[in-house]
Scaffold this motif. Structure first.
Motif, PDB file in Angstrom:
ATOM      1  N   ASN A  33       0.809  -1.221   0.000  1.00 53.39           N
ATOM      2  CA  ASN A  33       0.000   0.000   0.000  1.00 53.39           C
ATOM      3  C   ASN A  33       0.839   1.267   0.000  1.00 53.39           C
ATOM      4  O   ASN A  33       0.370   2.315  -0.437  1.00 53.39           O
ATOM      5  N   ALA A  34       2.056   1.180   0.481  1.00 58.03           N
ATOM      6  CA  ALA A  34       2.940   2.350   0.512  1.00 58.03           C
ATOM      7  C   ALA A  34       3.582   2.611  -0.852  1.00 58.03           C
ATOM      8  O   ALA A  34       4.141   3.679  -1.074  1.00 58.03           O
ATOM      9  N   ASP A  35       3.493   1.652  -1.752  1.00 58.23           N
ATOM     10  CA  ASP A  35       4.081   1.767  -3.091  1.00 58.23           C
ATOM     11  C   ASP A  35       2.937   1.941  -4.090  1.00 58.23           C
ATOM     12  O   ASP A  35       2.217   0.982  -4.381  1.00 58.23           O
ATOM     13  N   PRO A  36       2.744   3.156  -4.620  1.00 59.04           N
ATOM     14  CA  PRO A  36       1.591   3.409  -5.499  1.00 59.04           C
ATOM     15  C   PRO A  36       1.487   2.442  -6.686  1.00 59.04           C
ATOM     16  O   PRO A  36       0.393   1.968  -6.994  1.00 59.04           O
ATOM     17  N   GLN A  37       2.597   2.133  -7.320  1.00 62.29           N
ATOM     18  CA  GLN A  37       2.562   1.224  -8.468  1.00 62.29           C
ATOM     19  C   GLN A  37       2.136  -0.186  -8.036  1.00 62.29           C
ATOM     20  O   GLN A  37       1.297  -0.820  -8.676  1.00 62.29           O
ATOM     21  N   ALA A  38       2.714  -0.664  -6.943  1.00 62.20           N
ATOM     22  CA  ALA A  38       2.365  -2.002  -6.440  1.00 62.20           C
ATOM     23  C   ALA A  38       0.900  -2.038  -6.011  1.00 62.20           C
ATOM     24  O   ALA A  38       0.200  -3.026  -6.259  1.00 62.20           O
ATOM     25  N   ARG A  39       0.427  -0.967  -5.386  1.00 62.21           N
ATOM     26  CA  ARG A  39      -0.966  -0.931  -4.916  1.00 62.21           C
ATOM     27  C   ARG A  39      -1.932  -1.010  -6.099  1.00 62.21           C
ATOM     28  O   ARG A  39      -2.914  -1.746  -6.050  1.00 62.21           O
ATOM     29  N   ILE A  40      -1.654  -0.273  -7.164  1.00 63.44           N
ATOM     30  CA  ILE A  40      -2.528  -0.309  -8.340  1.00 63.44           C
ATOM     31  C   ILE A  40      -2.542  -1.709  -8.955  1.00 63.44           C
ATOM     32  O   ILE A  40      -3.599  -2.247  -9.285  1.00 63.44           O
ATOM     33  N   MET A  41      -1.354  -2.313  -9.074  1.00 63.63           N
ATOM     34  CA  MET A  41      -1.269  -3.670  -9.630  1.00 63.63           C
ATOM     35  C   MET A  41      -2.040  -4.658  -8.755  1.00 63.63           C
ATOM     36  O   MET A  41      -2.781  -5.507  -9.260  1.00 63.63           O
ATOM     37  N   PHE A  42      -1.856  -4.539  -7.448  1.00 60.89           N
ATOM     38  CA  PHE A  42      -2.508  -5.469  -6.524  1.00 60.89           C
ATOM     39  C   PHE A  42      -4.020  -5.265  -6.543  1.00 60.89           C
ATOM     40  O   PHE A  42      -4.783  -6.248  -6.559  1.00 60.89           O
ATOM     41  N   ASP A  43      -4.474  -4.011  -6.551  1.00 58.19           N
ATOM     42  CA  ASP A  43      -5.914  -3.735  -6.602  1.00 58.19           C
ATOM     43  C   ASP A  43      -6.529  -4.300  -7.878  1.00 58.19           C
ATOM     44  O   ASP A  43      -7.620  -4.879  -7.844  1.00 58.19           O
ATOM     45  N   ASN A  44      -5.832  -4.151  -8.993  1.00 59.79           N
ATOM     46  CA  ASN A  44      -6.308  -4.693 -10.263  1.00 59.79           C
ATOM     47  C   ASN A  44      -6.401  -6.221 -10.182  1.00 59.79           C
ATOM     48  O   ASN A  44      -7.397  -6.818 -10.597  1.00 59.79           O
ATOM     49  N   PHE A  45      -5.375  -6.844  -9.632  1.00 60.93           N
ATOM     50  CA  PHE A  45      -5.359  -8.300  -9.462  1.00 60.93           C
ATOM     51  C   PHE A  45      -6.530  -8.760  -8.591  1.00 60.93           C
ATOM     52  O   PHE A  45      -7.247  -9.703  -8.939  1.00 60.93           O
ATOM     53  N   ARG A  46      -6.748  -8.075  -7.480  1.00 65.43           N
ATOM     54  CA  ARG A  46      -7.848  -8.455  -6.570  1.00 65.43           C
ATOM     55  C   ARG A  46      -9.206  -8.284  -7.241  1.00 65.43           C
ATOM     56  O   ARG A  46     -10.105  -9.097  -7.044  1.00 65.43           O
ATOM     57  N   GLN A  47      -9.364  -7.227  -8.038  1.00 60.72           N
ATOM     58  CA  GLN A  47     -10.627  -6.992  -8.727  1.00 60.72           C
ATOM     59  C   GLN A  47     -10.922  -8.107  -9.725  1.00 60.72           C
ATOM     60  O   GLN A  47     -12.040  -8.623  -9.780  1.00 60.72           O
ATOM     61  N   ILE A  48      -9.912  -8.505 -10.479  1.00 62.52           N
ATOM     62  CA  ILE A  48     -10.079  -9.611 -11.429  1.00 62.52           C
ATOM     63  C   ILE A  48     -10.437 -10.889 -10.678  1.00 62.52           C
ATOM     64  O   ILE A  48     -11.349 -11.625 -11.061  1.00 62.52           O
ATOM     65  N   GLN A  49      -9.733 -11.133  -9.577  1.00 62.90           N
ATOM     66  CA  GLN A  49      -9.977 -12.321  -8.759  1.00 62.90           C
ATOM     67  C   GLN A  49     -11.413 -12.333  -8.224  1.00 62.90           C
ATOM     68  O   GLN A  49     -12.102 -13.352  -8.300  1.00 62.90           O
ATOM     69  N   MET A  50     -11.869 -11.200  -7.698  1.00 67.54           N
ATOM     70  CA  MET A  50     -13.229 -11.120  -7.149  1.00 67.54           C
ATOM     71  C   MET A  50     -14.283 -11.292  -8.245  1.00 67.54           C
ATOM     72  O   MET A  50     -15.295 -11.957  -8.029  1.00 67.54           O
ATOM     73  N   ASN A  51     -14.044 -10.715  -9.426  1.00 68.08           N
ATOM     74  CA  ASN A  51     -14.996 -10.863 -10.525  1.00 68.08           C
ATOM     75  C   ASN A  51     -15.147 -12.320 -10.939  1.00 68.08           C
ATOM     76  O   ASN A  51     -16.262 -12.796 -11.171  1.00 68.08           O
ATOM     77  N   LEU A  52     -14.016 -13.042 -11.017  1.00 70.78           N
ATOM     78  CA  LEU A  52     -14.065 -14.452 -11.396  1.00 70.78           C
ATOM     79  C   LEU A  52     -14.764 -15.286 -10.326  1.00 70.78           C
ATOM     80  O   LEU A  52     -15.570 -16.166 -10.638  1.00 70.78           O
TER      81      LEU A  52
END
Length: 117
Positions: A33-52
């Motif tokens: 969460n302290a790394d903006p790039q990592a947070r965006i990547m992780f949020d995107n990954f979680r969103q895809i995971q939740m949608n599936l």
């Protein structure tokens, strides 16, 4: 003497929060969460995971394109050391929770296991 299961559950919650596994998970989560790039990547990954997962729960078919996108996203996020560390910490915490769940369910399994014989 009556046993209060909720008191025991609250105590277990506190013990989980004090565990090395939880502390490691929290530290890795905070680092992502302290790394903006990592947070965006992780949020995107979680969103895809939740949608599936939501599609699966609703009995909807998952397209080959969605599977491909999910696999590519997993590969991408695993290349980020902070996210990879978080995912490993999640796995360790998940194993602990699974083992605790087995212990909690043991009396019911024994009860129903005896009745089925």
């Amino acid at each position: 003497m009556a046993v209060n299961l909720y008191d025991a559950a609250h105590e277990l919650e506190n013990l989980i929060r004090q565990s090395d596994e939880y502390k490691s998970l929290k530290n890795m989560y905070d680092a992502v969460n302290a790394d903006p790039q990592a947070r965006i990547m992780f949020d995107n990954f979680r969103q895809i995971q939740m949608n599936l997962q939501q599609k699966q729960m609703m009995g909807q078919e998952i397209s080959p394109q969605e599977v491909d996108q999910a696999q590519k996203t997993v590969t991408l996020v695993q290349q980020n050391p902070k996210i990879a560390g978080l995912m490993q910490a999640e796995q360790r915490m998940g194993m602990v929770i699974g083992e605790l769940n087995q212990l909690i369910m043991k009396p019911l399994e024994e009860l129903y296991g005896v009745q089925q014989r």
